[in-house]
Design an enzyme around this catalytic site. Sequence first.
Site, PDB file in Angstrom:
ATOM      1  N   ASP A 235       1.135  -1.255   0.131  1.00 32.35           N
ATOM      2  CA  ASP A 235      -0.295  -0.131   0.413  1.00 32.35           C
ATOM      3  C   ASP A 235       1.174   1.364  -0.071  1.00 32.35           C
ATOM      4  OD1 ASP A 235      -1.923   1.371  -0.131  1.00 32.35           O
ATOM      5  OD2 ASP A 235      -2.316   1.475   2.621  1.00 32.35           O
TER       6      ASP A 235
ATOM      7  N   HIS B 140      -1.779   1.167  12.242  1.00 35.94           N
ATOM      8  CA  HIS B 140      -2.158  -0.336  11.499  1.00 35.94           C
ATOM      9  C   HIS B 140      -0.661  -0.468  10.930  1.00 35.94           C
ATOM     10  CE1 HIS B 140      -3.281   2.073   7.624  1.00 35.94           C
ATOM     11  NE2 HIS B 140      -2.019   1.271   7.614  1.00 35.94           N
TER      12      HIS B 140
ATOM     13  N   ARG C 251       2.865  13.773  10.263  1.00 34.67           N
ATOM     14  CA  ARG C 251       1.917  13.645   9.296  1.00 34.67           C
ATOM     15  C   ARG C 251       1.100  12.816   9.768  1.00 34.67           C
ATOM     16  NH1 ARG C 251      -0.719   9.910   5.675  1.00 34.67           N
ATOM     17  NH2 ARG C 251      -2.484  11.182   5.337  1.00 34.67           N
TER      18      ARG C 251
ATOM     19  N   ASP D 102      -1.094   9.528   9.941  1.00 33.39           N
ATOM     20  CA  ASP D 102      -1.990   9.108   8.447  1.00 33.39           C
ATOM     21  C   ASP D 102      -3.348   8.732   9.758  1.00 33.39           C
ATOM     22  OD1 ASP D 102      -2.279   7.296   6.009  1.00 33.39           O
ATOM     23  OD2 ASP D 102      -2.424   6.414   7.269  1.00 33.39           O
TER      24      ASP D 102
ATOM     25  N   GLU E  44     -10.265   5.397  17.794  1.00 33.87           N
ATOM     26  CA  GLU E  44     -10.996   4.287  17.629  1.00 33.87           C
ATOM     27  C   GLU E  44     -10.614   3.203  18.513  1.00 33.87           C
ATOM     28  OE1 GLU E  44     -13.227   4.136  14.331  1.00 33.87           O
ATOM     29  OE2 GLU E  44     -11.795   2.062  13.419  1.00 33.87           O
TER      30      GLU E  44
ATOM     31  N   GLU F 132      -4.227  13.733   9.468  1.00 31.96           N
ATOM     32  CA  GLU F 132      -5.428  13.684   8.055  1.00 31.96           C
ATOM     33  C   GLU F 132      -6.447  12.969   8.770  1.00 31.96           C
ATOM     34  OE1 GLU F 132      -5.498  10.600   4.737  1.00 31.96           O
ATOM     35  OE2 GLU F 132      -4.955  10.070   6.451  1.00 31.96           O
TER      36      GLU F 132
ATOM     37  N   HIS G 154      -1.443  13.524  -2.335  1.00 35.42           N
ATOM     38  CA  HIS G 154      -0.751  11.547  -3.289  1.00 35.42           C
ATOM     39  C   HIS G 154      -2.174  10.727  -3.399  1.00 35.42           C
ATOM     40  CE1 HIS G 154      -1.614  11.792   1.235  1.00 35.42           C
ATOM     41  NE2 HIS G 154      -1.742  10.234   1.409  1.00 35.42           N
ATOM     42  N   ASP G 155      -4.191  10.800  -2.455  1.00 32.92           N
ATOM     43  CA  ASP G 155      -4.912   9.919  -2.991  1.00 32.92           C
ATOM     44  C   ASP G 155      -5.164  10.649  -3.993  1.00 32.92           C
ATOM     45  OD1 ASP G 155      -4.057   8.427  -0.768  1.00 32.92           O
ATOM     46  OD2 ASP G 155      -4.628   9.592   0.638  1.00 32.92           O
TER      47      ASP G 155
END
Length: 550
Positions: A61, A104, A199, A201, A208, A243, A308-309
Amino acid sequence: MVEDLWYKNAVIYSLDVDTFLDANGDGIGDLEGLTRQLDYLHSLGVDALWLAPFQPSPNKDNGYDVSDYYGVDPRFGSSGDFVELINQAHKRGMRVIIDLVVNHTSNQHRWFQEARKSQDSPYHNWYVWSKDRPANWNEGMVFPGVQKATWTYDKQAKKYFFHRFFDFQPDLNSNHPEVRAEVRRIIGYWLQLGVAGFRLDAVPFIIETPESGSDKPKQNFELLAEMRQFLQWRKGDAIMLGEANVLPGENRKYFAEGNGIHMMFNFFVNQHLFYALATAEVKPLIKALEATKEIPVTAQWAHFLRNHDELDLGRLTDTQRAKVFERFGPEKRMQLYDRGIRRRLTPMLGNRQQEEMANSLLFSLPGTPVLRYGDEIGMGDNLDLKERAAVRTPMQWSSSKHGGFSEAGQTVHPPIEDQEYGYQKVNVAAQRRDPNSLLNWTARMIRLRKECPEIGYGEWMILPADSPNVLALRYDWRGNSLITIHNFSAEAQSIRIKPGVAGSHTLCNLLVDDESKQDSKGVHKIDLEGYGYRWYRVGGMTHLLHRTRE
Ligand code: MG
């Protein structure tokens, strides 16, 4: 003193080491390549770099699946190369922010490999497990249409594990004290190597507490306060840039009155900005700006055009989103995850005047501008590449092989070679020599932005502009005022504005030799060409030179 907050008046440039410059000729961009191009970035006027993940990773990813937080992926060089990059950046007065991906890990990370082995492993509870398949196992995916589930069975652990992202990215359990301590160690490590911040992510997912069967997981905002405290103990001026694509109002919890994250990307404004670019209708953008206006004095918005997304349009109404799709992403292959557009800015807009207007707007929005590499030369996209890879092609430095990106026979990410946006035509070397190029225009705009500290430090308000297609903003700081005006329409407009501030009989145009004088009613009549933009200093030229001290 507000000027101590460097991030409130900086120009941030985001890039992937992977696609910037390949110094060792193996077809992959590397830290040494980036270090070689620091002069380019410095002369452009960049204050801080934001680097996408470069840590060891199976790279399924784009590096957002980290398998070791304490190092550099050998594809990009070594930790020594990283320290050299930091040293060279500091020599030029530039800061480096890096991605912190701790929602993650990769499933290849040693922690997960240990965790799945046995319930008794000390790492087991670093992740989130469920014995039975949760009822909501196929809900809440980050990549709808591509990702199939958020809970997946692990044969070795004989349990389901939670993954907000892909199934090779198991979520860390941020409630676990040892996970929190480890995140602090990661922060401490990179601060010690000289980074200026992180930054963060996927912030809403970091905080959560996922539970099987719960649709609205509890969010632990105290975790952000804890991280900030630690960060500032270690390095007073380091920042966290989050983000978090959340609704206005929600952002208050993230800024937490100055105890949460320092900066957030303003996704809400970004989406309404693209709606305005697509339709010329500025009212929703004005509403979005107003809705996100109140922030703590030490907090700051980060504004951007593209990142970038994909261009995420999930916060627009269905009708609004349809209009943006129609104008900027009409073909199915231009769209992604049912919510966004996977194109670069230049091909989306398709004309230089609107592109200048959009960039001028970016520099004039209340916050800190974040540029995406390649947008300063108007790079295109490659829709033949998978998903987000369309906008992650190598930087185009020159018209030579692979656009000067690499000497390799073949590069891992193919450079763009099409007629209109190929490196043969669009590249840094050619634009450097052309005084009218987008590159030189961008450098001039960055210089102008830096001469207007009102934007980062001051107060702002919307000025009524007498047209549904024009956005006018006024900034005030220490007795100086600045007015920026942007015409979103392709049609010329004549507008009337009342600056409403002392000394506004004359507005001095900061871009060309021109000024506006008010009429007897205190009104300025300004003629704007299609997609026209203006930056005015209130008062005469002398106001450029005198800045009061406080
Ligand atoms: Mg290389």
